[in-house]
Design a protein around this motif. Structure first.
Motif, PDB file in Angstrom:
ATOM      1  N   PHE A  24      -9.806  14.904   2.827  1.00 24.95           N
ATOM      2  CA  PHE A  24      -9.193  15.879   1.934  1.00 24.95           C
ATOM      3  C   PHE A  24      -9.237  15.421   0.476  1.00 24.95           C
ATOM      4  N   GLY A  25      -9.401  14.121   0.252  1.00 24.77           N
ATOM      5  CA  GLY A  25      -9.395  13.595  -1.112  1.00 24.77           C
ATOM      6  C   GLY A  25     -10.767  13.237  -1.628  1.00 24.77           C
ATOM      7  N   LYS A  26     -11.788  13.814  -1.039  1.00 27.11           N
ATOM      8  CA  LYS A  26     -13.162  13.444  -1.378  1.00 27.11           C
ATOM      9  C   LYS A  26     -13.470  13.621  -2.860  1.00 27.11           C
ATOM     10  N   ASN A  27     -12.988  14.693  -3.442  1.00 24.79           N
ATOM     11  CA  ASN A  27     -13.320  14.981  -4.839  1.00 24.79           C
ATOM     12  C   ASN A  27     -12.135  14.789  -5.780  1.00 24.79           C
ATOM     13  N   GLU A  28     -11.164  14.021  -5.345  1.00 26.78           N
ATOM     14  CA  GLU A  28      -9.969  13.806  -6.154  1.00 26.78           C
ATOM     15  C   GLU A  28      -9.815  12.334  -6.506  1.00 26.78           C
ATOM     16  N   THR A  29      -9.149  12.077  -7.637  1.00 26.54           N
ATOM     17  CA  THR A  29      -8.874  10.715  -8.070  1.00 26.54           C
ATOM     18  C   THR A  29      -7.414  10.391  -7.797  1.00 26.54           C
ATOM     19  N   VAL A  30      -7.171   9.341  -7.044  1.00 22.11           N
ATOM     20  CA  VAL A  30      -5.799   8.923  -6.742  1.00 22.11           C
ATOM     21  C   VAL A  30      -5.290   8.015  -7.854  1.00 22.11           C
ATOM     22  N   GLU A  31      -4.072   8.251  -8.320  1.00 18.73           N
ATOM     23  CA  GLU A  31      -3.422   7.335  -9.252  1.00 18.73           C
ATOM     24  C   GLU A  31      -2.729   6.249  -8.443  1.00 18.73           C
ATOM     25  N   TRP A  32      -3.154   5.007  -8.617  1.00 24.05           N
ATOM     26  CA  TRP A  32      -2.569   3.896  -7.866  1.00 24.05           C
ATOM     27  C   TRP A  32      -1.445   3.256  -8.666  1.00 24.05           C
ATOM     28  N   GLY A  33      -0.368   2.932  -7.980  1.00 22.43           N
ATOM     29  CA  GLY A  33       0.755   2.263  -8.614  1.00 22.43           C
ATOM     30  C   GLY A  33       1.356   1.249  -7.660  1.00 22.43           C
ATOM     31  N   VAL A  34       2.453   0.663  -8.070  1.00 24.06           N
ATOM     32  CA  VAL A  34       3.123  -0.341  -7.255  1.00 24.06           C
ATOM     33  C   VAL A  34       4.627  -0.251  -7.498  1.00 24.06           C
ATOM     34  N   THR A  35       5.395  -0.599  -6.483  1.00 24.74           N
ATOM     35  CA  THR A  35       6.852  -0.682  -6.619  1.00 24.74           C
ATOM     36  C   THR A  35       7.241  -2.127  -6.892  1.00 24.74           C
ATOM     37  N   PHE A  36       8.176  -2.323  -7.820  1.00 21.08           N
ATOM     38  CA  PHE A  36       8.716  -3.667  -8.055  1.00 21.08           C
ATOM     39  C   PHE A  36      10.208  -3.649  -7.756  1.00 21.08           C
ATOM     40  N   SER A  37      10.653  -4.640  -6.964  1.00 22.92           N
ATOM     41  CA  SER A  37      12.060  -4.756  -6.586  1.00 22.92           C
ATOM     42  C   SER A  37      12.575  -6.146  -6.930  1.00 22.92           C
ATOM     43  N   GLN A  38      13.523  -6.211  -7.854  1.00 21.43           N
ATOM     44  CA  GLN A  38      14.122  -7.498  -8.206  1.00 21.43           C
ATOM     45  C   GLN A  38      14.889  -8.079  -7.023  1.00 21.43           C
ATOM     46  N   ALA A 297      -1.134  10.623  -5.751  1.00 15.80           N
ATOM     47  CA  ALA A 297      -0.788   9.274  -6.210  1.00 15.80           C
ATOM     48  C   ALA A 297      -0.264   8.458  -5.045  1.00 15.80           C
ATOM     49  N   ALA A 298      -0.391   7.145  -5.164  1.00 12.93           N
ATOM     50  CA  ALA A 298       0.105   6.250  -4.126  1.00 12.93           C
ATOM     51  C   ALA A 298       0.607   4.964  -4.764  1.00 12.93           C
ATOM     52  N   TYR A 299       1.814   4.560  -4.363  1.00  8.36           N
ATOM     53  CA  TYR A 299       2.422   3.325  -4.857  1.00  8.36           C
ATOM     54  C   TYR A 299       2.422   2.300  -3.727  1.00  8.36           C
ATOM     55  N   LEU A 300       1.666   1.217  -3.931  1.00 11.37           N
ATOM     56  CA  LEU A 300       1.576   0.188  -2.903  1.00 11.37           C
ATOM     57  C   LEU A 300       2.897  -0.561  -2.793  1.00 11.37           C
ATOM     58  N   TRP A 301       3.211  -0.938  -1.573  1.00 10.49           N
ATOM     59  CA  TRP A 301       4.494  -1.536  -1.226  1.00 10.49           C
ATOM     60  C   TRP A 301       4.275  -2.988  -0.818  1.00 10.49           C
ATOM     61  N   GLY A 302       4.784  -3.935  -1.613  1.00  8.92           N
ATOM     62  CA  GLY A 302       4.672  -5.326  -1.207  1.00  8.92           C
ATOM     63  C   GLY A 302       4.197  -6.282  -2.280  1.00  8.92           C
ATOM     64  N   ALA A 303       4.231  -5.892  -3.552  1.00  6.47           N
ATOM     65  CA  ALA A 303       3.702  -6.747  -4.621  1.00  6.47           C
ATOM     66  C   ALA A 303       4.406  -8.095  -4.671  1.00  6.47           C
ATOM     67  N   GLU A 304       5.702  -8.101  -4.407  1.00  6.38           N
ATOM     68  CA  GLU A 304       6.441  -9.367  -4.425  1.00  6.38           C
ATOM     69  C   GLU A 304       5.918 -10.298  -3.337  1.00  6.38           C
ATOM     70  N   TYR A 305       5.569  -9.723  -2.179  1.00  7.49           N
ATOM     71  CA  TYR A 305       5.029 -10.511  -1.070  1.00  7.49           C
ATOM     72  C   TYR A 305       3.656 -11.082  -1.427  1.00  7.49           C
ATOM     73  N   TRP A 306       2.805 -10.299  -2.082  1.00 10.35           N
ATOM     74  CA  TRP A 306       1.483 -10.810  -2.478  1.00 10.35           C
ATOM     75  C   TRP A 306       1.630 -12.034  -3.375  1.00 10.35           C
TER      76      TRP A 306
END
Length: 332
Positions: A24-38, A297-306
């Motif tokens: 469904f997203g073949k011709n679309e650009t996804v905005e990638w983001g990330v969540t940050f949790s202190q 859009a999609a916000y990746l979950w786990g930046a603190e873990y990386w």
């Protein structure tokens, strides 16, 4: 009759195959983001400022979800301290990074409902009044920042099976959203579980954008580590959005799993077991899967873990993979 049944079976198999492979997203650009949790950096015993700065500068993130935890900004009744969150917002502003700011009592990371200790002896009615005051104070404080592009009011407010929270109160959530809309014109994000909800009720709460979770490998007492890889295709999410009368392009994957879902405290789980639910290959697979949903859009979950894995365990595989994602170097 036998021919009819065989024809129907063939039609079902063909349809199922199409759903599995349809993009469904073949011709679309996804905005990638990330969540940050202190809160999560504290849990992992990391320096939160170093972690945050590395996420902004080394990963090259351009979209960020930050969280105004009530337990951190309102330690004393009527006395608000925005110092740490101000620093996060201002550092993002200096770099031209757009922010979705999560506000409310229920926000991501255990125990979900992040109420300060002084609320423990209050009734739920009294707490709700305090929440409205907190929301107003927070919005009034942060609406001066132009890089805040959206408010998220609570996190999965209708979920009743996860977190240490009172039963969902749909009318109160609507009241929260109405209050925020009266204070600022920026759009509001409302979220719900990706796999365990039909989204109809949450989509009617008054938000402007809808957000979902997307977890590919989870753990539970019955099955242990369980993968949705061969069970749920991208079409599942796209069709569910349409059934809820949502525009897929305005659906946001608020939590795209990019860290392991563990059965207990991370200090008790070996790295080998952690990799049962998250590796660099699984992260890449999740990103490709998310692209195929057609969501905007999609916000990746786990930046603190990386960062923990990179600095504490000398394993930069997830960090490096995330960097490729945010810099659009990951093959489609």
């Amino acid at each position: 009759m036998k021919k009819i049944l065989l024809s129907l079976l063939a039609a079902v198999l063909i349809t199922t195959g199409i759903l599995w492979f349809w993009n469904f997203g073949k011709n679309e650009t996804v905005e990638w983001g990330v969540t940050f949790s202190q809160i999560q950096t504290d849990y992992l015993k990391l320096d939160w400022k170093k972690t945050y700065t590395a996420i902004l500068d080394d990963l090259g993130v351009k979209n960020l979800r930050l969280l105004a935890y009530w337990s951190q900004i309102g330690v004393k009744d009527g006395d608000y301290n925005f110092t740490d969150l101000d620093w996060q917002v201002q550092e993002a502003e200096r770099r031209g990074i757009k922010i979705v700011l999560g506000i409310g009592r229920r926000l991501p990371r255990w125990p979900e409902c992040q109420a300060p200790e002084w609320t423990e002896d209050l009734s739920e009615t009294e707490i709700q009044q305090k929440i409205l005051t907190m929301l107003q104070t927070t919005v009034e404080h942060y609406k001066k920042y132009n890089n805040i592009v959206m408010w998220q009011v609570d996190n999965e407010p209708l979920v009743d099976w996860f977190g240490q929270c009172p039963p969902p109160d749909k009318n109160f959530v609507k009241q929260e959203i109405a209050l925020v809309k009266s204070l600022d014109s920026r759009p509001i994000l409302v979220t719900d579980s990706g796999e365990l909800s039909f989204w109809r009720e949450a989509s009617k709460l008054g938000g402007d954008y809808f957000g979902t979770t997307m977890y590919r490998t989870v753990w539970n007492n019955t099955t242990g580590y369980f993968s949705y890889k061969y069970l749920i295709p991208p079409a599942f999410y796209n069709f569910k959005a349409r059934l809820a009368k949502l525009n897929p392009a305005k659906v946001i994957i608020a939590e795209l799993q990019a860290e392991p879902w563990l059965r207990e405290d991370i200090s008790l789980i070996s790295l080998e077991e952690q990799k049962q639910s998250m590796t660099a290959e699984k992260m890449e697979e999740a990103v490709r899967f998310a692209r195929r949903t057609g969501f905007g859009a999609a916000y990746l979950w786990g930046a603190e873990y990386w960062y923990w894995l990179k600095t504490e365990k000398n394993d930069d595989s997830l960090w490096w993979t995330a960097k490729q994602i945010f810099q659009n170097n990951l093959p489609k």
